[in-house]
Design a protein around this motif. Structure first.
Motif, PDB file in Angstrom:
ATOM      1  N   GLY A 143       0.825  -1.204   0.000  1.00 11.52           N
ATOM      2  CA  GLY A 143       0.000   0.000   0.000  1.00 11.52           C
ATOM      3  C   GLY A 143       0.857   1.252   0.000  1.00 11.52           C
ATOM      4  N   HIS A 144       0.206   2.393  -0.182  1.00 11.99           N
ATOM      5  CA  HIS A 144       0.916   3.659  -0.131  1.00 11.99           C
ATOM      6  C   HIS A 144      -0.057   4.772   0.245  1.00 11.99           C
ATOM      7  N   GLU A 145       0.509   5.898   0.650  1.00  7.91           N
ATOM      8  CA  GLU A 145      -0.280   7.076   0.982  1.00  7.91           C
ATOM      9  C   GLU A 145       0.546   8.325   0.698  1.00  7.91           C
ATOM     10  N   ALA A 146      -0.141   9.400   0.363  1.00  7.49           N
ATOM     11  CA  ALA A 146       0.490  10.708   0.212  1.00  7.49           C
ATOM     12  C   ALA A 146       0.186  11.516   1.467  1.00  7.49           C
ATOM     13  N   ILE A 147       1.222  12.029   2.102  1.00  6.92           N
ATOM     14  CA  ILE A 147       1.075  12.718   3.380  1.00  6.92           C
ATOM     15  C   ILE A 147       1.296  14.217   3.176  1.00  6.92           C
ATOM     16  N   PRO A 148       0.263  15.031   3.313  1.00  4.28           N
ATOM     17  CA  PRO A 148       0.454  16.485   3.187  1.00  4.28           C
ATOM     18  C   PRO A 148       1.175  17.042   4.406  1.00  4.28           C
ATOM     19  N   ILE A 149       1.975  18.054   4.184  1.00  4.60           N
ATOM     20  CA  ILE A 149       2.709  18.691   5.275  1.00  4.60           C
ATOM     21  C   ILE A 149       1.772  19.619   6.039  1.00  4.60           C
ATOM     22  N   ARG A 150       1.824  19.550   7.350  1.00  5.38           N
ATOM     23  CA  ARG A 150       1.014  20.425   8.200  1.00  5.38           C
ATOM     24  C   ARG A 150       1.843  21.671   8.547  1.00  5.38           C
ATOM     25  N   PHE A 151       1.517  22.762   7.889  1.00  2.00           N
ATOM     26  CA  PHE A 151       2.270  23.998   8.102  1.00  2.00           C
ATOM     27  C   PHE A 151       1.674  24.801   9.260  1.00  2.00           C
ATOM     28  N   THR A 152       2.535  25.487   9.969  1.00  2.10           N
ATOM     29  CA  THR A 152       2.087  26.273  11.125  1.00  2.10           C
ATOM     30  C   THR A 152       1.885  27.742  10.772  1.00  2.10           C
ATOM     31  N   ARG A 153       2.572  28.224   9.750  1.00  2.00           N
ATOM     32  CA  ARG A 153       2.464  29.651   9.400  1.00  2.00           C
ATOM     33  C   ARG A 153       1.343  29.896   8.381  1.00  2.00           C
ATOM     34  N   GLU A 154       1.338  29.093   7.316  1.00  2.00           N
ATOM     35  CA  GLU A 154       0.295  29.197   6.296  1.00  2.00           C
ATOM     36  C   GLU A 154      -0.388  27.843   6.190  1.00  2.00           C
ATOM     37  N   ARG A 155      -1.542  27.741   6.787  1.00  3.46           N
ATOM     38  CA  ARG A 155      -2.207  26.436   6.859  1.00  3.46           C
ATOM     39  C   ARG A 155      -2.577  25.891   5.480  1.00  3.46           C
ATOM     40  N   HIS A 156      -2.773  26.747   4.503  1.00  2.00           N
ATOM     41  CA  HIS A 156      -3.153  26.297   3.163  1.00  2.00           C
ATOM     42  C   HIS A 156      -2.006  26.470   2.169  1.00  2.00           C
ATOM     43  N   LYS A 157      -0.785  26.463   2.674  1.00  2.00           N
ATOM     44  CA  LYS A 157       0.386  26.596   1.819  1.00  2.00           C
ATOM     45  C   LYS A 157       0.460  25.413   0.851  1.00  2.00           C
ATOM     46  N   GLN A 158       0.792  25.707  -0.389  1.00  2.00           N
ATOM     47  CA  GLN A 158       0.914  24.664  -1.402  1.00  2.00           C
ATOM     48  C   GLN A 158       2.318  24.082  -1.378  1.00  2.00           C
ATOM     49  N   SER A 159       2.390  22.760  -1.386  1.00  2.00           N
ATOM     50  CA  SER A 159       3.696  22.118  -1.298  1.00  2.00           C
ATOM     51  C   SER A 159       3.609  20.679  -1.774  1.00  2.00           C
ATOM     52  N   ARG A 160       4.747  20.054  -1.860  1.00  2.00           N
ATOM     53  CA  ARG A 160       4.826  18.645  -2.251  1.00  2.00           C
ATOM     54  C   ARG A 160       4.478  17.752  -1.070  1.00  2.00           C
ATOM     55  N   ASP A 161       3.737  16.692  -1.321  1.00  2.00           N
ATOM     56  CA  ASP A 161       3.424  15.721  -0.282  1.00  2.00           C
ATOM     57  C   ASP A 161       4.616  14.798  -0.043  1.00  2.00           C
ATOM     58  N   ILE A 162       4.570  14.100   1.078  1.00  2.00           N
ATOM     59  CA  ILE A 162       5.531  13.039   1.381  1.00  2.00           C
ATOM     60  C   ILE A 162       4.912  11.716   0.930  1.00  2.00           C
ATOM     61  N   LEU A 163       5.668  10.913   0.221  1.00  2.00           N
ATOM     62  CA  LEU A 163       5.176   9.618  -0.250  1.00  2.00           C
ATOM     63  C   LEU A 163       5.608   8.522   0.711  1.00  2.00           C
ATOM     64  N   HIS A 164       4.630   7.771   1.222  1.00  2.00           N
ATOM     65  CA  HIS A 164       4.894   6.623   2.098  1.00  2.00           C
ATOM     66  C   HIS A 164       4.420   5.356   1.389  1.00  2.00           C
ATOM     67  N   VAL A 165       5.342   4.418   1.189  1.00  2.00           N
ATOM     68  CA  VAL A 165       5.040   3.154   0.521  1.00  2.00           C
ATOM     69  C   VAL A 165       5.497   2.022   1.424  1.00  2.00           C
ATOM     70  N   TRP A 166       4.685   0.978   1.540  1.00  2.00           N
ATOM     71  CA  TRP A 166       5.110  -0.179   2.309  1.00  2.00           C
ATOM     72  C   TRP A 166       4.862  -1.460   1.513  1.00  2.00           C
ATOM     73  N   GLY A 167       5.776  -2.421   1.724  1.00  2.00           N
ATOM     74  CA  GLY A 167       5.687  -3.672   0.991  1.00  2.00           C
ATOM     75  C   GLY A 167       6.541  -4.748   1.642  1.00  2.00           C
ATOM     76  N   LYS A 168       6.426  -5.968   1.140  1.00  2.00           N
ATOM     77  CA  LYS A 168       7.174  -7.109   1.661  1.00  2.00           C
ATOM     78  C   LYS A 168       8.466  -7.296   0.882  1.00  2.00           C
ATOM     79  N   ILE A 169       9.524  -7.659   1.601  1.00  2.00           N
ATOM     80  CA  ILE A 169      10.774  -8.034   0.964  1.00  2.00           C
ATOM     81  C   ILE A 169      10.985  -9.532   1.118  1.00  2.00           C
ATOM     82  N   GLN A 170      12.055 -10.071   0.526  1.00  2.87           N
ATOM     83  CA  GLN A 170      12.240 -11.516   0.455  1.00  2.87           C
ATOM     84  C   GLN A 170      12.366 -12.193   1.812  1.00  2.87           C
TER      85      GLN A 170
END
Length: 361
Positions: A143-170
């Motif tokens: 699975g994966h999710e896009a995590i928006p940054i929570r800004f303290t100065r401008e709550r609606h500031k436009q920015s790049r999300d953080i990508l979180h991906v999880w999966g199984k390895i061997q």
């Protein structure tokens, strides 16, 4: 003579039987790469984004020919970074959309590697995002999710999300991967610092939350932090400790993280990015302390930690002397290079369960 030959034959046969039935603790290499590819835009106009600069009639004259050349350059870098095998995971920064990734993985020399990809769709005004390429035979996507940054100065500031991906390895373990591109230093390093601290805090909270789900999580955090390892975001908020080959995991189950690029390495560039003649380590790879535990099934190969800087990724710096990354554009001058950043590489070993090979005549 026949007796000697028989003795040699049975000796060889006995050795072969013993060798192929002894328990073997298999190790499988697992390479991770991180790369800011500098404005990997397509040539189509997105009316919702400020991408006019990278259009055929824009002020950079971003034509289909230049675009496809850029794709081949990025593919060349990823292939070369793999040496005998391409990296299992590749974190990318400054990618416009999934169409670009489709053409990179299906219409460039990378198509033979059968990469799959995931990308965020953040609110960055220019439309650049972060992405992850993965080889599904080595990383079983869950699975994966896009995590928006929570800004303290401008709550609606436009920015790049953080990508979180999880999966199984061997090994059967779950691997969590975070790809990030923190807010830039535009407007001044100090003036923009709070935005990067907010990004670091958002990232740290999400990483720590995994410890409540998995007792000993394997986390890899990578990307362009727009800060050095010594700046407040990585050092104070993420609390990413410098890693050396002698670093040992702390005797605690509390979340702890280690920055694999906290110190420059001998014989390598003094950073992954050069600005006005000064190198800085803006790109980093950080891991959780589980990798350092004595019984870890996924372990770091310390000597593999490096900035990937072959000759073809560098060019003479005529302004500030020395070398600099060979870029696509230097200012508004088209160079036809690769990126203004150098990629990072780290190797891991997967310690697979003990196996017994069966000899077949």
């Amino acid at each position: 003579m026949r007796m000697i030959l028989r003795i040699r034959f049975f000796g060889t046969l006995l050795f072969t039987l013993l060798f192929y039935t002894l328990p073997i603790n298999a190790q499988s290499p697992f390479r991770v790469m991180c790369y800011n590819v500098e404005n990997l835009f397509d040539t189509a106009d997105d009316p919702c984004k400020e991408d006019n600069e990278f259009l055929p009639d824009g002020n950079r004259y971003w034509t289909r020919g230049r675009y496809y050349h850029k794709l081949r350059q990025i593919a060349k870098t990823i292939s070369a970074a793999g040496e005998w095998d391409t990296p299992a995971l590749v974190g990318l920064c400054e990618v416009e959309n999934d169409s670009v990734l489709h053409e990179l993985t299906r219409r460039s020399p990378l198509r033979a590697q059968e990469y799959r990809y995931l990308i965020t769709q953040g609110s960055d005004p220019r439309g650049i995002n972060v992405a992850l390429l993965y080889q599904r035979d080595r990383f079983g996507y869950i699975g994966h999710e896009a995590i928006p940054i929570r800004f303290t100065r401008e709550r609606h500031k436009q920015s790049r999300d953080i990508l979180h991906v999880w999966g199984k390895i061997q090994t059967g373990d779950t691997l969590d991967v975070f790809v990030c591109h923190f807010p830039s230093r535009y407007g001044g390093e100090k003036e923009s610092e709070q935005d990067r601290l907010d990004a670091a805090r958002t990232l740290r909270e999400n990483c720590d939350s995994i410890y409540r789900i998995r007792k000993f999580p394997y986390l890899i955090i990578m990307g362009d932090f727009n800060d050095t390892p010594q700046d407040r975001g990585p050092a104070e908020i993420l609390q990413a400790h410098p890693f050396t080959s002698h670093t040992q995991s702390p005797a605690t189950q509390e979340p702890a993280y280690y920055n694999l690029f906290a110190h420059p390495r001998k014989g390598q560039p003094q950073g992954s990015h050069k600005y006005q003649g000064a190198w800085s380590q803006l790109d980093q790879i950080i891991v959780s302390q589980t990798f350092l535990a004595p019984g870890a099934t996924l372990r770091i190969v310390p000597e593999s930690i490096r900035i990937f800087a072959p000759d073809f990724l560098l060019t003479n710096d005529k302004t500030w002397r020395g070398l600099r990354p060979f870029r696509t554009y230097y200012g508004f001058k088209y160079e036809g290079g690769f990126s203004d950043h150098l990629p990072l590489i780290v190797d891991f070993y997967l310690h697979l369960p003990t196996q017994t090979k069966q000899w077949l005549p």
